[in-house]
Design a protein around this motif. Structure first.
Motif, short mmCIF file in Angstrom:
data_model
loop_
_atom_site.label_atom_id
_atom_site.label_comp_id
_atom_site.label_asym_id
_atom_site.label_seq_id
_atom_site.Cartn_x
_atom_site.Cartn_y
_atom_site.Cartn_z
N GLU A 63 0.82 -1.21 0.00
CA GLU A 63 0.00 0.00 0.00
C GLU A 63 0.85 1.26 0.00
OE1 GLU A 63 -2.68 -0.21 3.28
OE2 GLU A 63 -3.65 -2.03 2.54
N GLU A 64 1.93 1.27 0.78
CA GLU A 64 2.78 2.45 0.89
C GLU A 64 3.79 2.57 -0.25
OE1 GLU A 64 4.60 2.57 4.72
OE2 GLU A 64 2.70 2.56 5.77
N LEU A 65 4.36 1.46 -0.66
CA LEU A 65 5.41 1.47 -1.68
C LEU A 65 5.17 0.36 -2.71
CD1 LEU A 65 8.44 1.99 0.71
CD2 LEU A 65 7.44 3.71 -0.78
N PRO A 66 4.11 0.48 -3.50
CA PRO A 66 3.78 -0.62 -4.42
C PRO A 66 4.85 -0.88 -5.47
CG PRO A 66 2.43 1.31 -4.86
CD PRO A 66 3.17 1.59 -3.59
N ALA A 67 5.47 0.15 -6.01
CA ALA A 67 6.49 -0.06 -7.04
C ALA A 67 7.72 -0.75 -6.46
CB ALA A 67 6.87 1.26 -7.69
N PHE A 68 8.12 -0.35 -5.26
CA PHE A 68 9.27 -0.97 -4.62
C PHE A 68 8.99 -2.45 -4.32
CE2 PHE A 68 11.50 -2.30 -0.75
CZ PHE A 68 12.81 -2.17 -1.19
N CYS A 69 7.81 -2.73 -3.79
CA CYS A 69 7.45 -4.11 -3.48
C CYS A 69 7.40 -4.97 -4.74
CB CYS A 69 6.13 -4.16 -2.73
SG CYS A 69 6.26 -3.51 -1.04
N GLU A 70 6.90 -4.42 -5.82
CA GLU A 70 6.87 -5.16 -7.09
C GLU A 70 8.28 -5.46 -7.57
OE1 GLU A 70 5.28 -4.68 -11.68
OE2 GLU A 70 4.54 -3.29 -10.15
N ALA A 99 11.04 -5.58 -5.65
CA ALA A 99 11.67 -6.51 -4.71
C ALA A 99 11.21 -7.94 -4.95
CB ALA A 99 11.38 -6.08 -3.28
N ASN A 100 9.91 -8.12 -5.18
CA ASN A 100 9.40 -9.48 -5.45
C ASN A 100 9.97 -10.03 -6.75
OD1 ASN A 100 7.85 -9.70 -3.12
ND2 ASN A 100 6.10 -8.69 -4.06
N GLY A 101 10.05 -9.20 -7.77
CA GLY A 101 10.65 -9.64 -9.02
C GLY A 101 12.12 -9.99 -8.87
N TYR A 102 12.82 -9.21 -8.04
CA TYR A 102 14.25 -9.44 -7.81
C TYR A 102 14.49 -10.78 -7.12
CZ TYR A 102 19.01 -8.63 -6.19
OH TYR A 102 20.35 -8.75 -5.94
#
Length: 59
Positions: free
Chosen positions: A10-17, A19-22
């Protein structure tokens, strides 16, 4: 491991996406330690980390 969430979708959707891809990249997976290994490593050092954190709070 401790129940603390540092970032969330919710706070950092692009970062989480990112990180998960990484961490799910096959090449990266070969270099990462398993979750069980990391839990064992940090659990064994938990008191040291807590002592350091307490020491910095009271300076």
């Amino acid at each position: 491991m401790t129940g603390v969430t540092l970032v969330n979708d919710e706070e950092l959707p692009a970062f989480c996406e990112w990180a998960n891809g990484y961490v799910n990249d096959e090449t990266v997976k070969q270099c990462l330690r398993s979750r069980d290994d990391l839990v064992a490593y940090f659990s064994a050092r938990k008191e040291m980390y807590m002592a350091r954190a307490r020491a910095t709070l009271y300076k």
